[in-house]
Design an enzyme around this catalytic site. Structure first.
Site, PDB file in Angstrom:
ATOM      1  N   ASP A 191     102.875  69.391  82.469  1.00  0.00           N
ATOM      2  CA  ASP A 191     101.889  70.244  83.137  1.00  0.00           C
ATOM      3  C   ASP A 191     100.826  69.409  83.821  1.00  0.00           C
ATOM      4  O   ASP A 191     100.075  69.919  84.655  1.00  0.00           O
ATOM      5  CB  ASP A 191     101.230  71.192  82.127  1.00  0.00           C
TER       6      ASP A 191
ATOM      7  N   ASP B  58     110.802  78.810  81.236  1.00  0.00           N
ATOM      8  CA  ASP B  58     109.662  78.261  80.500  1.00  0.00           C
ATOM      9  C   ASP B  58     109.752  78.608  79.008  1.00  0.00           C
ATOM     10  O   ASP B  58     110.483  79.533  78.598  1.00  0.00           O
ATOM     11  CB  ASP B  58     108.380  78.851  81.116  1.00  0.00           C
TER      12      ASP B  58
HETATM   13  C1  DGJ Z   1     103.574  76.593  81.522  1.00  0.00           C
HETATM   14  C2  DGJ Z   1     104.258  75.819  82.621  1.00  0.00           C
HETATM   15  O1  DGJ Z   1     104.415  74.500  82.255  1.00  0.00           O
HETATM   16  C3  DGJ Z   1     103.459  75.989  83.897  1.00  0.00           C
HETATM   17  O2  DGJ Z   1     104.033  75.213  84.920  1.00  0.00           O
HETATM   18  C4  DGJ Z   1     103.421  77.437  84.272  1.00  0.00           C
HETATM   19  O3  DGJ Z   1     104.715  77.878  84.595  1.00  0.00           O
HETATM   20  C5  DGJ Z   1     102.853  78.252  83.132  1.00  0.00           C
HETATM   21  N1  DGJ Z   1     103.499  77.985  81.886  1.00  0.00           N
HETATM   22  C6  DGJ Z   1     102.948  79.722  83.435  1.00  0.00           C
HETATM   23  O4  DGJ Z   1     102.538  80.494  82.379  1.00  0.00           O
END
Ligand code: DGJ
Length: 745
Positions: free
Chosen positions: A548, A478
């Site tokens: 997301d 991430d």
């Molecule tokens: C952002 C990601 O896009 C989410 O799927 C998740 O992993 C969060 N970060 C976790 O902090």
């Protein structure tokens, strides 16, 4: 051969099955662009396109008042010497001037395609019908050499371009602009298709008409970004999925970029793409070189469908590497939206157990497993397991998950540091910053300075230890903020504007090391969802968390836009809770499944919250994905059938490469009262074959009978659907009747 050279007329012809890309060296020694488009014989008569026309206010040569660089279509134009259009590059020489005038020095042809050492790149060997050409230019006054690289992939109508600058002078110089490509087009009109967006709304399709002046998309955020994508297509007005000419560009790069088209006073268009020149410069000491990222150029005269198929095939065949290039991607369950930061080992094992009973293959532990990471304000950088939540450690958790029949995967965010962390307290100078100035925060965190070798090594060592601590087969990587105060305490003052690009090079170095150390691990890219969805990331991490936003209706648009360039096997999509956590929308289980199953499929909810009837349906979907859909989504061909940006529904189709088996997916976004029936017209079927067609409800008790429909009818009449409520879905499974062309039942 893909590259033909006519030395008498100094014409270089890059030809693939259906396309030609042609350049010539003019009498004056300029590298002029002659043509890009449908395949030609490319004889000397093509030189007609350079015939001069007299134009006021276009600077001319001192020897010929008709000859002007401002009117010459060029392969790699500079600025300041007569061409008034947007340049491909600019160099600040040690005497303070910026005018250079490079002329042709020579060429070299190579079988296959050379690799780039520090940048992700397209791979092709001579056996794959690829050939490469280098054209060398030299500015005699400054001794700057510019080497333009071209590779043509015969079977795919793809040209790959990049540029290398070499300072052969005795003095330093500074690159102020160094794009990977520009192409000059002699005429108009054009429309431009690009994929801008925002967090949670990535890669929406935008189509605009090109008028006089410059239109562009760019990122200044240090990543390719949610807001822009390094994709740019020029199309003839009226171009559809099935017809029309498309000239598309995609940059194999994950940082700041610029893509533009500039329509000049005469109707000439220059389009270009490369590292964003804004806030960029690169210092070149004598004999130093600078290599640009690669740009992929795709030509299609069969509309957007063919363009996308070319990109999809190119990336699956020539960008992907390692074991995951061929392997089926697992169906996963991720705990993020089920628990966020608040979980126990017991809770995770419960989720894994239910998932395993439903046929899911991989359990992914998301954020919150290390240090005192109980919220997003702390602990990034401290990768020791949180013993309050996981008292037996990662290894033991992975073992228990494995015992339940699931593989184990882990989330990391290695490019970041929380100001409230042991790492930051030990190494405050390891983050991007400008000495003496305060730093902006994003999601309460700072960005590690990946341009520094010591930081790169720390990340490689730390993650290697973590990955060895447990039986990890998948990693979600991430990256949750944009770059600001982009300076490095490890670089001298004249190199500060190199930091953003050096950051990306540092990231690539880290990913290169880790993917070689852990080849069995499936890496999934993520940047707050799809904030870094580009071919540079896909080179190392063959799938990316698309957004997301997990809501089916929003995702339909995001996945539709993303599919213009990137294959479904590059996207991941999850079934999540309702009301949806990002938009509060309630959509049926079926809608959430069909959209999530249209990519690498997974879940992100507490499956134990579903009713037993819903769990039975989940198991049916999982079974169907494994038995039928996965191979079509991941390794087959994809067609967009209904556009969610201009209609009230979305539809697409997955098919095997032989067109023997297909699945068609339809989702109604917004119904109207008393609606008409919608007819979804399929593509790429054999018009003389017959297909057995059945609606797939995936509820055995409701499954309809197979119906026989001719291929030509499916393509010209279509499949009828009567959408009576919002988020209504219908899907069909098609199998070609045995007996070949025109075969009966
Ligand atoms: C952002 C990601 O896009 C989410 O799927 C998740 O992993 C969060 N970060 C976790 O902090």
């Amino acid at each position: 051969m893909p590259i033909e050279v006519d030395l008498d007329n100094r014409i270089f012809h890059l030809c693939s099955r259906n396309a030609s890309y042609v350049m010539t060296v003019t009498r004056e020694g300029y590298l002029a662009h002659l043509y890009w488009g449908k395949r030609l014989t490319a004889s000397s008569s093509l030189l007609r396109v350079l015939a001069p026309i007299s134009r006021p206010f276009s600077p001319t040569s001192e020897h010929n008042s008709l000859w002007s660089l401002d009117l010459l279509p060029q392969e790699y134009p500079g600025f300041g010497h007569g061409d008034m259009r947007a340049p491909a590059y600019q160099v600040l020489l040690s005497d303070g001037t910026t005018v250079v005038d490079p002329r042709y020095r020579g060429y070299r042809i190579m079988a296959g395609k050379p690799a780039l050492s520090a940048l992700p790149h397209i791979r092709a060997s001579s056996s794959e019908d690829a050939e490469s050409l280098e054209m060398e230019l030299e500015d005699v006054y400054s001794r700057l050499h510019i080497i333009l690289s071209y590779t043509v992939l015969n079977k795919l109508d793809v040209v790959v371009r990049s540029v290398k600058f070499v300072n052969h002078s005795a003095n330093p110089m500074r690159l102020l602009r160094a794009l990977s490509v520009t192409v000059d087009f002699p005429e108009q009109p054009w429309e431009i298709i690009s994929l801008p967006g925002a967090w949670g709304r990535e890669r929406w399709v935008q189509r605009i008409s090109l008028g006089q002046g410059m239109v562009s998309q760019e990122s200044r955020r240090g990543t390719s970004s949610h807001q822009a994508n390094p994709f740019w297509a020029m199309v003839n007005p009226g171009t559809t999925e099935e017809s029309g000419k498309v000239f598309a560009f995609n940059l194999v790069y994950s940082g700041n970029f610029l893509a533009f088209s500039d329509l000049d006073q005469y109707g000439q268009v220059r389009s270009g793409m490369g590292i964003n020149p804004f806030d960029f410069s690169w210092h070149l000491e004598p004999e130093e070189t600078f290599q640009t990222p690669e740009a992929v150029l795709v030509y299609s005269d069969q509309g957007l469908d063919h363009m996308s198929r070319t990109f999809h095939d190119l990336y699956r065949e020539h960008l992907y590497q390692g074991p995951w290039k061929q392997r089926d991607r697992p169906i996963l369950i991720n705990n993020w939206e089920a628990t966020y930061f608040s979980f126990t080992e017991e809770k995770l094992l419960d989720i894994a157990l239910t998932a395993s009973g439903l046929g899911i293959e991989l359990f992914v532990l998301d954020d919150g497993w290390f240090g005192n990471r109980n919220n997003d304000r702390q602990a990034l950088g401290d990768y020791d397991v949180n013993r309050d939540k996981l008292p037996h450690g990662l290894g033991a958790l992975a073992e228990k998950v494995n015992q339940q029949g699931l593989d184990f995967g882990l989330w990391v965010e290695p490019e970041m540091v929380s100001p409230d962390s042991e790492l930051y307290r030990r190494h405050p100078d390891w983050c991007l910053h400008v000495s003496g100035r305060s730093s902006s925060w994003g999601r309460n965190q700072l960005v590690l300075d990946l341009s520094r070798l010591d930081v790169q090594n720390w990340i490689i060592e730390t993650l290697s230890k973590v990955f060895r601590r447990a039986n990890i087969s998948y990693v979600k990587w991430d990256m949750n903020r944009s770059l600001t105060e982009t300076g490095s305490s490890a670089l001298p003052r004249e190199r500060q504007q190199e930091t953003a690009h050096r950051y990306v090079l540092g990231l690539y170095h880290i990913l290169d090391e880790l993917t070689h150390l852990f080849p069995h691990v499936l890496f999934e890219g993520c940047s707050g969802g799809g904030g870094r969805f580009d071919p540079g990331i896909l080179y190392y991490m063959p799938q990316i968390w698309t957004s997301d936003t997990t809501d089916a209706a929003e995702r339909a648009k995001i996945q539709y836009g993303t599919s213009l360039v990137y294959p479904p096997v590059a996207m991941t999509a999850h079934v999540s809770q309702i009301p949806n956590h990002q938009v509060g929308r309630i959509t049926p289980l079926a809608a959430r499944h069909w959209i999530a199953m249209s990519a690498n499929f997974g879940y992100e909810l507490d499956l134990a919250d579903l009713t037993s009837e819903e769990q039975i349906r989940v198991a049916n979907y999982v079974r169907f994905y494994k038995s039928t859909l996965r191979k079509l989504v991941q390794w087959g061909e994809f067609s967009r059938l209904q556009d969610p940006f201009n209609t009230n529904g979305v539809s697409w189709m997955f098919s095997d490469r032989e067109q023997n088996e297909m699945v068609v997916v339809y989702l109604c976004l917004k119904t109207e009262s008393n609606p008409n029936r919608t007819w979804i017209k399929l593509r790429h079927l054999d018009s003389r074959s017959r297909y057995r067609v059945r609606g797939c409800t995936l509820k055995p008790e409701e499954e309809g009978a197979w119906e026989a429909i001719a291929g030509d009818e499916l393509m010209n009449v279509g499949l009828g659907v009567w959408p009576r409520q919002d988020y209504f879905t219908q899907s069909w499974h098609l199998v070609r009747e045995k007996g070949g062309e025109g075969g009966g039942f």
